[in-house]
Design an enzyme around this catalytic site. Sequence first.
Site, PDB file in Angstrom:
ATOM      1  N   ASP A  95       2.499   1.867   3.283  1.00 35.13           N
ATOM      2  CA  ASP A  95       3.472   0.892   3.807  1.00 35.13           C
ATOM      3  C   ASP A  95       4.879   1.317   3.390  1.00 35.13           C
ATOM      4  O   ASP A  95       5.830   1.182   4.146  1.00 35.13           O
ATOM      5  CB  ASP A  95       3.254  -0.514   3.220  1.00 35.13           C
ATOM      6  CG  ASP A  95       1.852  -1.024   3.409  1.00 35.13           C
ATOM      7  OD1 ASP A  95       1.225  -0.643   4.397  1.00 35.13           O
ATOM      8  OD2 ASP A  95       1.389  -1.817   2.554  1.00 35.13           O
ATOM      9  N   HIS A 149       0.882  -1.172   0.000  1.00 35.42           N
ATOM     10  CA  HIS A 149       0.000   0.000   0.000  1.00 35.42           C
ATOM     11  C   HIS A 149       0.920   1.223   0.000  1.00 35.42           C
ATOM     12  O   HIS A 149       2.027   1.169   0.562  1.00 35.42           O
ATOM     13  CB  HIS A 149      -0.830   0.115   1.274  1.00 35.42           C
ATOM     14  CG  HIS A 149      -1.766  -1.024   1.552  1.00 35.42           C
ATOM     15  ND1 HIS A 149      -1.374  -2.177   2.158  1.00 35.42           N
ATOM     16  CD2 HIS A 149      -3.086  -1.152   1.322  1.00 35.42           C
ATOM     17  CE1 HIS A 149      -2.413  -2.986   2.298  1.00 35.42           C
ATOM     18  NE2 HIS A 149      -3.476  -2.395   1.796  1.00 35.42           N
TER      19      HIS A 149
END
Length: 447
Positions: A111, A108
């Site tokens: 992240d 993501h």
Amino acid sequence: MGNIFIGNQEYFPTVSKIQYEGPESDNPLAFKCYDADRMVGTQTMREHLRFAVSYWHTFCGDGTDVFGPGTQVHPWNKKSDPLAAAEDKIDAAFELFTKLGVPYYCFHDVDLAPDGNTVAQGEAYLEHMVTLAKQRQEATGIELLWGTANVFSNPRYMNGASTNPNFDVVAHAGAQVKRALDATVALGGKNYVFWGGREGYACLFNTDTRRELEHMGRFLGMARDYGRSIGFEGTFLIEPKPMEPMYHQYDVDAQTVIGFLREHGLDKDFKINIEANHATLSGHNTAHELQMCADAGMLGSIDANRGNPQNGWDTDQFPTDLQDTVQTMLVVLANGGFVNGGLNFDAKLRRESTNPDDIFIAHVGGMDCFARGLLAAHSLLERSPLMKSKKQRYASFDADMGADFERGTLSLTDLRDHAAAIGEPKRISGRQEAIENMINDHLLRSV
Ligand code: XLS
Ligand code: CA
Ligand code: CA
């Protein structure tokens, strides 16, 4: 696969490159079945299985649960400056990828890089981290299976992202999906995923479901058009999930998503990412969900994990059940294998697993479990009567009136007249037990 990547610091000094040692090995840090270069039919195991590590569970999770804080202390998560911590994390990530020998990873936006306090700052952070990721991809040969945007954690998304009743929040979701698409394209991502985190509702009587679903269709179309305009040639994927976090999630299961994509004219660009644990939460199983996608020409990719039959949560455990993996690989192989998709371990360590090498052991087990499932599935397709007997079961539709029925040239009266003429049909066994035994026999045989 390139050399082991070690950045400024070695984060897993007790683990070296994981090797294949064969079924008799007792070494928890060795493959017993996954032998990347072994040919299975016309492809290697690496090419068939296309394993990916998920950035969020493996490098961002720390065992936190609703009852208490994290138990896992990560050496790459020590710096208080969020960008400096992200730089350490990416080195830990590429060290783990190369030591495991996985060809892909998934992330993501948040992240990989800190979210930032403004739209522009978040974009700048992500661009910086994309530059570092690109260098590491080039140095190691590791590729991006898919990117996505986390439009569900930030409190602003509490009432949804693209289905939020407030247009300003929809705009923020758009900004995040745009930056995540930019990152995915810059890194040559094979797919781009939408998991509708909080796209659903808790109370029907404050929710205009018709407008929300229209907005979701519109938003996905805008993302598709933007992605194509910046050169994204991969597949857009929707990941169904029936519950958690919202009580009613719009993308309940594969068939619901297939209907939605067709209704909104998205079915040419989008396929489906099936997560095993979401499949079981929806009351189905992974093989069923994959088959629905395959039948619709929309089998995209898989998030490989498992739930826990004793509860109804998304526990995201590493796959260890050979029945799951053989059934999964049967559907995948019978559908011609993955094209852009792969097997992403959307799985996390248990909170009680706190040794630095536990994360390697978990992945090794998952990879072996799928390798074993692949061998059995391949053997079943090549050497057993499985597919032939399935085809045979429908033989009455291959000729005569059965074929006319499929062509659409019969009426209901024709059916009535045929039934009257033939009398009671023969009882034909489905032979389920024979098939289930056959699957076990090939699991035992294929080592
Ligand atoms: C959560 C989902 C999520 C998606 C990507 O349950 O599995 O991690 O895969 O947003
Ligand atoms: Ca997932
Ligand atoms: Ca999950």
